[in-house]
Design a protein around this motif. Sequence first.
Motif, PDB file in Angstrom:
ATOM      1  N   ALA A  53       0.833  -1.205   0.000  1.00 14.05           N
ATOM      2  CA  ALA A  53       0.000   0.000   0.000  1.00 14.05           C
ATOM      3  C   ALA A  53       0.866   1.252   0.000  1.00 14.05           C
ATOM      4  O   ALA A  53       2.029   1.223   0.370  1.00 14.05           O
ATOM      5  N   SER A  54       0.240   2.353  -0.421  1.00 12.02           N
ATOM      6  CA  SER A  54       0.884   3.663  -0.348  1.00 12.02           C
ATOM      7  C   SER A  54      -0.047   4.597   0.407  1.00 12.02           C
ATOM      8  O   SER A  54      -1.238   4.355   0.522  1.00 12.02           O
ATOM      9  N   TYR A  55       0.507   5.667   0.917  1.00 14.74           N
ATOM     10  CA  TYR A  55      -0.252   6.623   1.709  1.00 14.74           C
ATOM     11  C   TYR A  55      -0.680   7.767   0.811  1.00 14.74           C
ATOM     12  O   TYR A  55       0.152   8.507   0.303  1.00 14.74           O
ATOM     13  N   GLU A  56      -1.991   7.882   0.549  1.00 10.69           N
ATOM     14  CA  GLU A  56      -2.517   8.942  -0.307  1.00 10.69           C
ATOM     15  C   GLU A  56      -3.747   9.555   0.339  1.00 10.69           C
ATOM     16  O   GLU A  56      -4.608   8.838   0.841  1.00 10.69           O
ATOM     17  N   ASP A  57      -3.848  10.857   0.267  1.00  6.49           N
ATOM     18  CA  ASP A  57      -5.014  11.588   0.774  1.00  6.49           C
ATOM     19  C   ASP A  57      -5.361  11.175   2.202  1.00  6.49           C
ATOM     20  O   ASP A  57      -6.512  10.882   2.534  1.00  6.49           O
ATOM     21  N   ASP A  58      -4.350  11.143   3.053  1.00  5.65           N
ATOM     22  CA  ASP A  58      -4.507  10.828   4.477  1.00  5.65           C
ATOM     23  C   ASP A  58      -5.073   9.437   4.750  1.00  5.65           C
ATOM     24  O   ASP A  58      -5.700   9.204   5.785  1.00  5.65           O
ATOM     25  N   ARG A  62       1.495  17.568   2.630  1.00  8.23           N
ATOM     26  CA  ARG A  62       0.606  17.765   3.788  1.00  8.23           C
ATOM     27  C   ARG A  62       1.244  17.232   5.066  1.00  8.23           C
ATOM     28  O   ARG A  62       1.151  17.823   6.125  1.00  8.23           O
ATOM     29  N   LYS A  63       1.913  16.097   4.949  1.00  2.00           N
ATOM     30  CA  LYS A  63       2.599  15.520   6.114  1.00  2.00           C
ATOM     31  C   LYS A  63       3.714  16.441   6.594  1.00  2.00           C
ATOM     32  O   LYS A  63       3.932  16.593   7.792  1.00  2.00           O
ATOM     33  N   LEU A  64       4.437  17.048   5.657  1.00  3.05           N
ATOM     34  CA  LEU A  64       5.518  17.964   6.027  1.00  3.05           C
ATOM     35  C   LEU A  64       4.987  19.212   6.725  1.00  3.05           C
ATOM     36  O   LEU A  64       5.623  19.733   7.637  1.00  3.05           O
ATOM     37  N   SER A  65       3.851  19.704   6.255  1.00  7.28           N
ATOM     38  CA  SER A  65       3.325  20.954   6.817  1.00  7.28           C
ATOM     39  C   SER A  65       2.568  20.751   8.141  1.00  7.28           C
ATOM     40  O   SER A  65       2.310  21.710   8.848  1.00  7.28           O
ATOM     41  N   SER A  66       2.235  19.512   8.467  1.00  7.79           N
ATOM     42  CA  SER A  66       1.501  19.287   9.729  1.00  7.79           C
ATOM     43  C   SER A  66       2.415  18.999  10.888  1.00  7.79           C
ATOM     44  O   SER A  66       3.547  18.828  10.830  1.00  7.79           O
TER      45      SER A  66
END
Length: 136
Positions: A32-37, A132-136
């Motif tokens: 799996a990959s991580y997309e759209d949270d 998004r992960k970087l900015s959170s």
Amino acid sequence: MRGKWTGPDGAEYNWKDMLLLLHVRERVEVFASYEDDELKADVIIINGQRFVGGSAMSYKLRMWVSLTPFVLWLITGITGTILLVAPLAAQFGLTLPVSLTDTLHTYLGFAFFGLSFVHIALNWSTMKAYFRKLSS
């Protein structure tokens, strides 16, 4: 497991068909990959049979647009190194194919640059998730 899946025989399956393929005590692997949270299954292997999420065409296209820039990056790095050390090698009497290397380096560099944009476009949702992960 939502959406369409392409099986090892090239046949397409929906999520209900995929659930029917699962049985107790079978070996199942999920990539799996991580997309759209959320995690998104890309590949499911059931008893050694590989099922790819989406159509086979989109998977093969994404695979080639990921592998080809890597090979181009590798060759561009090697040719760049040859161009860097060619003057030093000439001082020791070693002649390197600078003209051919320069041509390869230039054209493969352009191909690498262009395919990088195609790679980013095909994987844009994943890129957005990374940012998004970087900015959170």
